[in-house]
Design a protein around this motif. Structure first.
Motif, PDB file in Angstrom:
ATOM      1  N   LEU A  69      35.270  49.887  17.717  1.00  0.00           N
ATOM      2  CA  LEU A  69      34.533  48.969  16.850  1.00  0.00           C
ATOM      3  C   LEU A  69      33.511  48.126  17.610  1.00  0.00           C
ATOM      4  O   LEU A  69      32.988  47.166  17.072  1.00  0.00           O
ATOM      5  CB  LEU A  69      35.517  48.057  16.110  1.00  0.00           C
ATOM      6  CG  LEU A  69      36.494  48.779  15.193  1.00  0.00           C
ATOM      7  CD1 LEU A  69      37.477  47.795  14.579  1.00  0.00           C
ATOM      8  CD2 LEU A  69      35.754  49.539  14.110  1.00  0.00           C
ATOM      9  N   GLY A  70      33.225  48.456  18.856  1.00  0.00           N
ATOM     10  CA  GLY A  70      32.259  47.710  19.657  1.00  0.00           C
ATOM     11  C   GLY A  70      32.909  47.189  20.932  1.00  0.00           C
ATOM     12  O   GLY A  70      34.068  47.475  21.221  1.00  0.00           O
ATOM     13  N   LEU A  71      32.145  46.416  21.692  1.00  0.00           N
ATOM     14  CA  LEU A  71      32.667  45.845  22.920  1.00  0.00           C
ATOM     15  C   LEU A  71      33.530  44.631  22.594  1.00  0.00           C
ATOM     16  O   LEU A  71      33.149  43.783  21.794  1.00  0.00           O
ATOM     17  CB  LEU A  71      31.524  45.420  23.841  1.00  0.00           C
ATOM     18  CG  LEU A  71      30.658  46.542  24.398  1.00  0.00           C
ATOM     19  CD1 LEU A  71      29.592  45.980  25.309  1.00  0.00           C
ATOM     20  CD2 LEU A  71      31.480  47.571  25.129  1.00  0.00           C
ATOM     21  N   LEU A  72      34.676  44.553  23.239  1.00  0.00           N
ATOM     22  CA  LEU A  72      35.584  43.428  23.061  1.00  0.00           C
ATOM     23  C   LEU A  72      35.702  42.709  24.395  1.00  0.00           C
ATOM     24  O   LEU A  72      36.062  43.311  25.407  1.00  0.00           O
ATOM     25  CB  LEU A  72      36.963  43.909  22.605  1.00  0.00           C
ATOM     26  CG  LEU A  72      38.035  42.839  22.444  1.00  0.00           C
ATOM     27  CD1 LEU A  72      37.630  41.815  21.367  1.00  0.00           C
ATOM     28  CD2 LEU A  72      39.368  43.475  22.096  1.00  0.00           C
ATOM     29  N   THR A  73      35.361  41.413  24.384  1.00  0.00           N
ATOM     30  CA  THR A  73      35.462  40.585  25.578  1.00  0.00           C
ATOM     31  C   THR A  73      36.659  39.667  25.438  1.00  0.00           C
ATOM     32  O   THR A  73      36.792  38.951  24.445  1.00  0.00           O
ATOM     33  CB  THR A  73      34.182  39.751  25.779  1.00  0.00           C
ATOM     34  OG1 THR A  73      33.067  40.640  25.857  1.00  0.00           O
ATOM     35  CG2 THR A  73      34.259  38.926  27.047  1.00  0.00           C
ATOM     36  N   VAL A  74      37.522  39.695  26.431  1.00  0.00           N
ATOM     37  CA  VAL A  74      38.708  38.839  26.474  1.00  0.00           C
ATOM     38  C   VAL A  74      38.505  37.873  27.634  1.00  0.00           C
ATOM     39  O   VAL A  74      38.272  38.293  28.768  1.00  0.00           O
ATOM     40  CB  VAL A  74      39.995  39.664  26.708  1.00  0.00           C
ATOM     41  CG1 VAL A  74      41.213  38.770  26.758  1.00  0.00           C
ATOM     42  CG2 VAL A  74      40.141  40.752  25.654  1.00  0.00           C
ATOM     43  N   LYS A  75      38.573  36.564  27.335  1.00  0.00           N
ATOM     44  CA  LYS A  75      38.408  35.557  28.380  1.00  0.00           C
ATOM     45  C   LYS A  75      39.688  34.743  28.506  1.00  0.00           C
ATOM     46  O   LYS A  75      40.429  34.567  27.538  1.00  0.00           O
ATOM     47  CB  LYS A  75      37.245  34.624  28.054  1.00  0.00           C
ATOM     48  CG  LYS A  75      35.904  35.315  28.130  1.00  0.00           C
ATOM     49  CD  LYS A  75      34.771  34.343  27.909  1.00  0.00           C
ATOM     50  CE  LYS A  75      33.433  35.061  27.985  1.00  0.00           C
ATOM     51  NZ  LYS A  75      32.306  34.131  27.782  1.00  0.00           N
ATOM     52  N   GLY A  76      39.918  34.238  29.708  1.00  0.00           N
ATOM     53  CA  GLY A  76      41.097  33.424  29.953  1.00  0.00           C
ATOM     54  C   GLY A  76      41.266  33.171  31.435  1.00  0.00           C
ATOM     55  O   GLY A  76      40.308  33.220  32.208  1.00  0.00           O
ATOM     56  N   GLU A  77      42.497  32.919  31.830  1.00  0.00           N
ATOM     57  CA  GLU A  77      42.834  32.679  33.232  1.00  0.00           C
ATOM     58  C   GLU A  77      44.031  33.541  33.617  1.00  0.00           C
ATOM     59  O   GLU A  77      44.889  33.834  32.796  1.00  0.00           O
ATOM     60  CB  GLU A  77      43.160  31.203  33.452  1.00  0.00           C
ATOM     61  CG  GLU A  77      41.964  30.292  33.215  1.00  0.00           C
ATOM     62  CD  GLU A  77      42.279  28.845  33.512  1.00  0.00           C
ATOM     63  OE1 GLU A  77      43.235  28.577  34.270  1.00  0.00           O
ATOM     64  OE2 GLU A  77      41.569  27.989  32.974  1.00  0.00           O
ATOM     65  N   ASN A  78      44.034  33.947  34.869  1.00  0.00           N
ATOM     66  CA  ASN A  78      45.114  34.778  35.414  1.00  0.00           C
ATOM     67  C   ASN A  78      45.310  36.055  34.594  1.00  0.00           C
ATOM     68  O   ASN A  78      46.435  36.498  34.377  1.00  0.00           O
ATOM     69  CB  ASN A  78      46.426  33.986  35.485  1.00  0.00           C
ATOM     70  CG  ASN A  78      46.301  32.738  36.322  1.00  0.00           C
ATOM     71  OD1 ASN A  78      45.695  32.764  37.387  1.00  0.00           O
ATOM     72  ND2 ASN A  78      46.830  31.641  35.831  1.00  0.00           N
ATOM     73  N   LEU A  79      44.210  36.647  34.131  1.00  0.00           N
ATOM     74  CA  LEU A  79      44.298  37.866  33.324  1.00  0.00           C
ATOM     75  C   LEU A  79      44.607  39.066  34.204  1.00  0.00           C
ATOM     76  O   LEU A  79      44.104  39.177  35.323  1.00  0.00           O
ATOM     77  CB  LEU A  79      42.987  38.104  32.571  1.00  0.00           C
ATOM     78  CG  LEU A  79      42.556  37.031  31.578  1.00  0.00           C
ATOM     79  CD1 LEU A  79      41.234  37.424  30.925  1.00  0.00           C
ATOM     80  CD2 LEU A  79      43.621  36.793  30.528  1.00  0.00           C
ATOM     81  N   ARG A  80      45.408  39.947  33.681  1.00  0.00           N
ATOM     82  CA  ARG A  80      45.691  41.211  34.375  1.00  0.00           C
ATOM     83  C   ARG A  80      45.978  42.276  33.324  1.00  0.00           C
ATOM     84  O   ARG A  80      46.532  41.978  32.260  1.00  0.00           O
ATOM     85  CB  ARG A  80      46.841  41.069  35.365  1.00  0.00           C
ATOM     86  CG  ARG A  80      48.154  40.699  34.768  1.00  0.00           C
ATOM     87  CD  ARG A  80      49.190  40.349  35.832  1.00  0.00           C
ATOM     88  NE  ARG A  80      50.427  39.966  35.221  1.00  0.00           N
ATOM     89  CZ  ARG A  80      50.681  38.779  34.689  1.00  0.00           C
ATOM     90  NH1 ARG A  80      49.751  37.864  34.694  1.00  0.00           N
ATOM     91  NH2 ARG A  80      51.846  38.524  34.147  1.00  0.00           N
ATOM     92  N   ILE A  81      45.576  43.480  33.643  1.00  0.00           N
ATOM     93  CA  ILE A  81      45.847  44.605  32.750  1.00  0.00           C
ATOM     94  C   ILE A  81      47.225  45.132  33.114  1.00  0.00           C
ATOM     95  O   ILE A  81      47.442  45.643  34.204  1.00  0.00           O
ATOM     96  CB  ILE A  81      44.761  45.690  32.870  1.00  0.00           C
ATOM     97  CG1 ILE A  81      43.422  45.113  32.411  1.00  0.00           C
ATOM     98  CG2 ILE A  81      45.138  46.915  32.055  1.00  0.00           C
ATOM     99  CD1 ILE A  81      42.255  46.059  32.553  1.00  0.00           C
ATOM    100  N   ASN A  82      48.163  44.951  32.190  1.00  0.00           N
ATOM    101  CA  ASN A  82      49.544  45.339  32.427  1.00  0.00           C
ATOM    102  C   ASN A  82      49.778  46.795  32.053  1.00  0.00           C
ATOM    103  O   ASN A  82      50.566  47.482  32.690  1.00  0.00           O
ATOM    104  CB  ASN A  82      50.488  44.424  31.640  1.00  0.00           C
ATOM    105  CG  ASN A  82      51.922  44.591  32.052  1.00  0.00           C
ATOM    106  OD1 ASN A  82      52.211  45.008  33.160  1.00  0.00           O
ATOM    107  ND2 ASN A  82      52.824  44.254  31.156  1.00  0.00           N
ATOM    108  N   LYS A  83      49.085  47.260  31.006  1.00  0.00           N
ATOM    109  CA  LYS A  83      49.242  48.645  30.546  1.00  0.00           C
ATOM    110  C   LYS A  83      47.863  49.180  30.205  1.00  0.00           C
ATOM    111  O   LYS A  83      47.079  48.513  29.538  1.00  0.00           O
ATOM    112  CB  LYS A  83      50.135  48.702  29.316  1.00  0.00           C
ATOM    113  CG  LYS A  83      50.271  50.084  28.716  1.00  0.00           C
ATOM    114  CD  LYS A  83      51.099  50.052  27.442  1.00  0.00           C
ATOM    115  CE  LYS A  83      51.150  51.421  26.796  1.00  0.00           C
ATOM    116  NZ  LYS A  83      51.867  51.392  25.528  1.00  0.00           N
TER     117      LYS A  83
END
Length: 98
Positions: free
Chosen positions: A46-60
């Protein structure tokens, strides 16, 4: 589940589940374009999705099933069109290198 199975007619099904602003499960992900501990940019159906935050990590990350799980302190989710991001990036870079 293959991407074609997620489509109903011309509609695309994408799920975003945010648990306690700490765990984000997303389906319908085509690619991970960029990530660090403060921002994750995903190409979705559905388009580009931007996720912002702190201490982000891709777990899966499973591009076979089009699923991504992001853990951390999530503060913002935003969709944008890929073309508009490329235009903005090109404009920004053009301004720098003038």
């Amino acid at each position: 589940m293959p991407i074609d199975d997620r489509k109903i007619g011309t509609n695309i099904i994408q799920n975003i589940v945010l648990e306690n602003r700490e765990k984000l499960n997303i389906t319908g992900v085509l690619d991970v374009l960029s990530f660090d501990d403060q921002i994750v940019i995903l190409e979705t159906e559905l388009g580009l999705l931007t996720v912002k935050g702190e201490n982000l990590r891709i777990n899966k990350l499973s591009l076979d099933t089009s699923e991504v799980t992001v853990d951390g302190e999530i503060t913002q989710l935003a969709y944008s069109e890929k073309e508009s991001m490329e235009k903005n990036a090109g404009g920004f870079l053009n301004k720098i290198f003038k």
